[in-house]
Design an enzyme around this catalytic site. Sequence first.
Site, PDB file in Angstrom:
ATOM      1  N   CYS B  50     -39.989  -6.014  52.833  1.00 21.14           N
ATOM      2  CA  CYS B  50     -39.123  -7.170  52.716  1.00 21.14           C
ATOM      3  C   CYS B  50     -37.893  -6.836  52.024  1.00 21.14           C
ATOM      4  O   CYS B  50     -36.902  -7.589  52.347  1.00 21.14           O
ATOM      5  CB  CYS B  50     -39.762  -8.269  51.730  1.00 21.14           C
ATOM      6  SG  CYS B  50     -40.207  -7.623  50.063  1.00 21.14           S
ATOM      7  N   HIS B  99     -32.829  11.111  51.053  1.00 23.27           N
ATOM      8  CA  HIS B  99     -33.058   9.472  50.878  1.00 23.27           C
ATOM      9  C   HIS B  99     -34.583   8.958  50.942  1.00 23.27           C
ATOM     10  O   HIS B  99     -34.955   8.375  50.192  1.00 23.27           O
ATOM     11  CB  HIS B  99     -32.472   9.036  51.974  1.00 23.27           C
ATOM     12  CG  HIS B  99     -32.828   7.428  52.020  1.00 23.27           C
ATOM     13  ND1 HIS B  99     -31.876   6.455  51.185  1.00 23.27           N
ATOM     14  CD2 HIS B  99     -33.356   6.608  52.811  1.00 23.27           C
ATOM     15  CE1 HIS B  99     -32.326   5.464  51.760  1.00 23.27           C
ATOM     16  NE2 HIS B  99     -33.218   5.351  52.626  1.00 23.27           N
ATOM     17  N   GLN B 120     -46.358   1.656  50.621  1.00 23.12           N
ATOM     18  CA  GLN B 120     -45.651   1.027  51.833  1.00 23.12           C
ATOM     19  C   GLN B 120     -45.284   2.436  52.628  1.00 23.12           C
ATOM     20  O   GLN B 120     -45.375   2.485  53.975  1.00 23.12           O
ATOM     21  CB  GLN B 120     -44.486   0.269  51.529  1.00 23.12           C
ATOM     22  CG  GLN B 120     -45.160  -1.099  51.163  1.00 23.12           C
ATOM     23  CD  GLN B 120     -43.964  -2.030  50.438  1.00 23.12           C
ATOM     24  OE1 GLN B 120     -43.127  -1.180  49.763  1.00 23.12           O
ATOM     25  NE2 GLN B 120     -44.098  -3.292  50.359  1.00 23.12           N
TER      26      GLN B 120
END
Lengths: 271, 448
Positions: B50, B99, B120
């Site tokens: 999300c 990153h 996730q």
Amino acid sequence: VFAERWFYDFVIYTYALSLIFSFSDLLHASLRARRIAYGLLALVWTLETAIVAVHVLRIIPLAAVLDSLLIYSWLLISFTLVLERFYRMPLFFFAANLAGFAILALHFFFAQDVTKKLAGLMLSELVFVHVTLAVAAYAAFTLSSISAGLFLLNIRLLKRKKWTMLFRRLPSQDRLQQFGKRLLMAGVILLMIAVMLGILYAYQTVGHMFWTDPKILGSLAVFLTYGFVLYQQVSGQWQAKRQAWWNVWAFVSILLNYVISRSGFSLYHWI
Amino acid sequence: MHILAIGFNHKTAPVEIREKLSFQEDRLPLALRTLRDMKSILECVIVSTCNRTELYVVCDQLHMGEYYSKSFLESWFRIPREEFADHLYVKENEEAVRHLFHVVCGLDSLVIGETQILGQVKQAFLTALETGTTGTLFNTLFKQAVTFGKRVHSETEIGQNAVSVSYVAVELGKKLFDSFAGKTVLLIGAGKMSELTAKHFHANGAARVLVVNRTLERAQELASKFGGEARAWDELIPSLAEADIVVSSTGSPEPVLTRQLVEPVLRKRRSPLFLIDIAVPRDIEPSVHELEQVYLYDIDDLHGIVDANLALREQEAEKVRVWIADEVKEFGQWLQTLGVVPLIAALREKAMSVQEEAMARIERKLPELTEQEKHVIRKTTRGIVNQLLRDPIVRIKELAAGADKERAREMFIYLFALENVLEEQEREQSAARETKPVSAGENALARL
């Protein structure tokens, strides 16, 4: 003879542990503590039975004599185990356990009608068991006092709303209280046994005058101080904070006792 | 080969963009296959939550990889590139690897140090692995990243200590009570915030919830959510005597619990009373905190803890950033040794063909050899070959991570005369590339 004495020491330590757990069950009904106390007592009974059997059957020649005190203690434990199996009576179990222990200690360490060499060995063993139990009791008291100190620190930081790293590392008040209380309980029983054995030793070495020894009086003072703190914790008459302060201050009695034992006035120069 | 990370997150894109460019879980394998089939793209993983949508790709040319990744997003979501281009970040090679490590540790998350993102990313990698869109590079990189993320969460306090007001109340309660099992929570007022706080206490084991509210119907409604008990407003003080934890959030302009009201209740109790006042204006008189065995915290106190915890997480993040630099370096070293993998493969191939030829000659010259004897000879000759190769392989890997790697590579090829074997390998790889439909991904997108 030396190995035989170690065996007796093992029996005494096991019995002491059984006493601690039965005392814990007495103060706070706990099935786990009850089972452990019962199991340990059953182990003591098995070991005592083995001693009696060795005496009767003359399997190995033993230095110790089979006297009525051993049979008395064995019978006490047997009846206690049977009664505890059918009736739930924690106070009875603890009292019977304590009486059985005292009698067994007398049998193992009271040098009467024995050779001089064996009497010396018995006294040396008595001192050893007495010292180890006393040291264990002081260790338990110290840890209990540390717990109480941390409990007070927890209250202070919560009241002052200080969200420091130290605060994050502190355990809950519940845990500190439980930890402190259990250690206090174990310490009181261990010191009680140690004092009993100490008196037995002092009686055999200095006779009736042992009451005047500052070390014995000091140990009794520690026992009474911590016993009082424990009583207050169990009865719940005081607020937790007051109990904790008392527990912390009680540690001073240990320090005083240490100073007395080093003062040179005591008969306890073997430490 | 190059690594690219292209995407956007809560910091670069508003929710209106994020919701439009979010991958549906059941369509992720198809999306992965489509992306992998795009020109120049060799491996890919899609992380879609999300708060972020990110494409991690291995490509043979950076600008091509970036161009086709953006084309993929445009076509897959049927949104003109101009609409989202400003929100996209593109990270190349070492930056992309760094990153990813930041992401798995929760350093790039809305709440720093949160642990959900690790799961996730792991799931995104597993989906790509099952779909067959990962290769040597991403299999190593993502495994290293997930392992690192786990290490960070177990060895630092970055994910510990609550950072939401409602959960801070629970954490604070744990400094009093070892467990909330058997404890009674009293809710004064039936607001949303007290409901959320009560939910946390209930989830942490609080056995009983009492709700006292001026409107009994609202109290009943809230109590039913926790299997609790609703009580009328005039039962507030008797309820207080039963409670261990009190959460107050009424809209009353005056304190509902004063020192005079609380003091008599304490005479009957030995256990601590934990009071959370999340109302503004406050519901509980501050002087109540001075009473023994009473611990009162208002909304500012809870915010103070949140701030302290966030500061702690930030401190831990600094430590993690140093570790990330080491991890990126380690991956970079591995990546450099990857350049000599074809050489090592070529050397092995050549050595094994020499060994096989020798075996064939022996079998021709000694036809009476039994199967067991042949097996022993084969095993022994292979052992000799492997022992001879071991040191040169270790040395070339070391040299590949150094500054003079190109010269070392050429020297290695020259010494072992690997030119022919390497040419053969190159021919085979070119043939394989030609069989991959150049515009397969684009065709697939056109069909969607």
